[in-house]
Design an enzyme around this catalytic site. Sequence first.
Site, mmCIF file in Angstrom:
data_model
loop_
_atom_site.group_PDB
_atom_site.id
_atom_site.type_symbol
_atom_site.label_atom_id
_atom_site.label_comp_id
_atom_site.label_asym_id
_atom_site.label_seq_id
_atom_site.Cartn_x
_atom_site.Cartn_y
_atom_site.Cartn_z
ATOM 1 N N CYS A 366 -19.194 31.879 -29.912
ATOM 2 C CA CYS A 366 -18.735 31.073 -29.363
ATOM 3 C C CYS A 366 -18.543 28.960 -28.993
ATOM 4 O O CYS A 366 -17.787 28.337 -29.161
ATOM 5 C CB CYS A 366 -16.659 31.441 -29.217
ATOM 6 S SG CYS A 366 -16.950 32.712 -28.035
ATOM 7 N N ARG A 395 -26.677 40.828 -26.526
ATOM 8 C CA ARG A 395 -26.083 41.472 -25.299
ATOM 9 C C ARG A 395 -27.349 42.818 -24.761
ATOM 10 O O ARG A 395 -27.990 43.968 -25.539
ATOM 11 C CB ARG A 395 -24.963 41.960 -25.935
ATOM 12 C CG ARG A 395 -23.945 41.024 -26.358
ATOM 13 C CD ARG A 395 -22.833 41.676 -26.354
ATOM 14 N NE ARG A 395 -22.320 40.450 -27.342
ATOM 15 C CZ ARG A 395 -20.838 40.614 -27.873
ATOM 16 N NH1 ARG A 395 -19.688 41.596 -28.568
ATOM 17 N NH2 ARG A 395 -19.852 39.584 -28.450
ATOM 18 N N LYS A 501 -5.665 39.696 -29.263
ATOM 19 C CA LYS A 501 -6.407 40.209 -30.669
ATOM 20 C C LYS A 501 -5.753 40.907 -31.394
ATOM 21 O O LYS A 501 -5.077 41.918 -31.108
ATOM 22 C CB LYS A 501 -8.378 40.634 -30.491
ATOM 23 C CG LYS A 501 -8.162 41.396 -29.521
ATOM 24 C CD LYS A 501 -9.953 42.692 -29.627
ATOM 25 C CE LYS A 501 -10.393 43.311 -28.650
ATOM 26 N NZ LYS A 501 -11.591 43.258 -27.845
ATOM 27 N N HIS A 547 -10.651 32.653 -32.530
ATOM 28 C CA HIS A 547 -12.189 33.963 -32.609
ATOM 29 C C HIS A 547 -11.825 34.650 -33.889
ATOM 30 O O HIS A 547 -11.152 35.545 -33.733
ATOM 31 C CB HIS A 547 -12.357 34.825 -31.694
ATOM 32 C CG HIS A 547 -12.540 33.361 -30.139
ATOM 33 N ND1 HIS A 547 -14.066 33.202 -29.836
ATOM 34 C CD2 HIS A 547 -11.475 32.821 -29.804
ATOM 35 C CE1 HIS A 547 -12.775 32.522 -28.834
ATOM 36 N NE2 HIS A 547 -11.804 32.592 -29.049
#
Length: 675
Positions: A366, A395, A501, A547
Site C-alpha cells: 500500500c 513478513r 474491513k 485496500h
Amino acid sequence: MSEMFKISLPDGSVREMPEGSTPADVAAAIGPGLAKAALAAKVDYGEGGELVDLTRPFAGDAALALVTGRDEAEALELARHDYAHVLAEAVQALWPGTQITFGPATEDGFYYDVMAPASREPFGMDDLPAIEEKMREIIKADKPLVREVWSRQQLIDRWKAQGETFKAEWAAELPEGEDLTVYWSGEPDPENGWLDMCRGPHLPSTGKLDPQAFKLMRVAGAYWRGDQNNAQLTRIYGTGWLNKKQLNEHLTRLEEAAKRDHRKLGQEMDLFHLQAEAHGSVFWHPKGYIIWRELEAYMRRAIDGAGYREVKTPQVMDARQWEQSGHWGKYRENMFVIPDEVPNTEDEGPIISGEADWMALKPMNCPAHVLIFRQGIKSYRDLPLRIYENGCCHRNEPHGALHGLMRVRQFTQDDAHIFCREDQIVDEVQAFCELADRVYKDFGFRYAIKLALRPENRFGTDAQWDQAEQELRDAVERAGLATEEYGWEELPGEGAFYAPKLEWHLTDAIGRTWQVGTIQSDRVLPDRLDASYIGEDGEKHRPVMLHRAIFGSYERFVGILIEHFAGRLPVWLAPVQAVVATIVSDADGYAGEALARLKAAGIRAETDLRNEKINYKVREHSLKKVPHLLVVGKREAEEGTVAVRTLGEQQQKVVGLDEAIAMLRAEATPPDLRA
C-alpha cells in the site's frame, strides 16, 4: 426480610427472586428439565450481558438467559475450558509434583502447559492414555466446580506452599487489592482439594462433561510465557466436544484433512517443495507454476475487465517511508530490516547513524501504491483510480507459525488499491463485492462475509471509523450480500489499525473455513502519506484508499485449492490435463499423433510410452491427479479412437479422438471464458 430482585426472562416474563438467589434457582423454579439442562447463564444488569456460573448470586434486577447444550458456541467454550482444568488435575493426580501454568480453550479443543516433576522425563505421547483414563475418572466423579474469591496474597501463599513457582510468579503480578477468583474441583478442601485460579465461568460440575467426547491429541514444547529464555514446559493438546458424535465427526474431518494435506499432495503431484535454505519461501516446480500462471492469467482478465491498472513497485524501501506510513512503529517486528551500510569485517559491526539509515523489505504494497498515486497532479475527474499489483511481500513470521503454503515469509498478493472520492466509496465497494462473488463462484466456493470493526489500538477519529464502517455495511447491503445466506456477521475489535474491513471466509469441501479476500476503507494512510487530488472547487482533498484482495496470496490460495479439491483440480487448472498412455508399443506412433493434436488444441498433455502394464500406468497417473487418461492400443490406433479413463470414475468410455479433444477443450477453458 430479604430484598426481592426482578429477573427478566427471554420470553418477556419476569420472576421475583429473593436476594441471594442464583440462575440455578431460577432454572429450578421453571422446571426440573431446565434445571438439569442448564450449564451457565447470561446475566445483564443493563451494562451488557456477562456469562456467569449458575451458582453466582444475582446482584440486583437483571435480564437472564440460561445457557444449555442447544447454545452450542457458549456450551463448547465452557466444556473445553473445563476439559483443560480436568486435564491439569489428572496430570497432578498421576504425577504429584507436576507444576501447572495455564490451559485455555482453543478453536476445536483445549491445552494445558505443565512441567513434569524432577523425578521423571517430560511428558510424551505414551503418557496420554493414562491421563485420559484419569480424566474420565474425574468426570464420572461429578465433582462440583466451586467458585471462591481470594486476595492476591492468598493466591501467592497457596502457590508457594504447593511448590507452584510459575503460578506464584503470575499471581504476584496481578493487581494489588483486587479480588481474584479460584475454582475448586470438588468441595473446598484447603488440605487435600484441587483448585486453579481462573476468571471462569465453569460448568456446574465435572459430570456435565461427556467422558467419551474428548481425546488427547499430542504434546509439544512450550516456553513459560512464550519466552525462549524461560523454562521449557510441555503443552498437552486435546480436542473436546459436547458428545461422542461430535468428537467422531471431528476426528473424521481430521483424517480427511490429513489425506488432503497440500504438502503431501504437492509432493506427490510434483508441484513445489520447501527447504531450510529458504525457510518460509516456496520452490515452485514447473507443474506447480502452471497452476500459479493460470491463476495469474485469470485474475488479470478479471481486473482488466474491472478497470484496474497494473503496476510493479520496489521490494526494498527506506525506513522513513515505513515510519511515515505507521508500519515501522506498529509492524516492525514482522519486517525484514536491512542496514544500508555493509560492515567492514575488521570492524565490530555496521555503523548505523539511526533508523533513517535502514531499509526494509516491503511487508505490504500500500505505501508504494500511494507513491505512484502522488506522481503528477490528480484531479477529481481521475478518480476512482484502481491500481493493481501481483506484489511480492516479505513478513518475518515466527518459525513455529510457518505452515507449508498456508503461512510463509515470502508471498505474492493479488493486491489492489482504489483511490476514490468520498461519494464514490459505496459504489466501489459494491463493485468489488460483486467481482469477488463472481471469482469465488468460478472456483466453486461458498463463502461468508464478515465486517471487522475498529480495534482498541488504532489511528483516526471515532467519527472517521463510524463513517468507514457504515459505508462498508451499505455497500454489502446494496450488493445483496448482507444476508443469512452469505453468513453476514460483524466482528468487534478485529479491524486493522488504520481501517475497518470486510472479510470473505470460504468454506471448503470438508467444512473448514479460510479467511481469504478483504477490502478496507482507509482515510488514515492517504493523510499520513500526503496523498491528495484537486477537487471540483480547485482545492486539495484527501482521497479515500480502499485496500482489497480476492485470492489474498497466491501461495495460500493454491494450498486451499489443493486441499479443497483433494488434488483433483478442475481441468483448466490441472498442470497436466491429459496423458495418452499406450497398452502396446505398436500404438506408440498413434499416441504421438494424438499428443500433437491435443497440444495444437491448447491442451496440456503428455504421453506415457513405457513398457509397463496399463494398470500400473493408471495407478501412477491417478496418484498424480491427472484428470483424464487416454488409453490407446492397436485397435484404437486402427479406429482413430481413445479409451477415456476419467479420474475418480470406475468406467472408461471409447470415443473418437476428435470427440475427446472437443471434451477436453471445453473442460480446459477457464470458467470466465466459457460461453
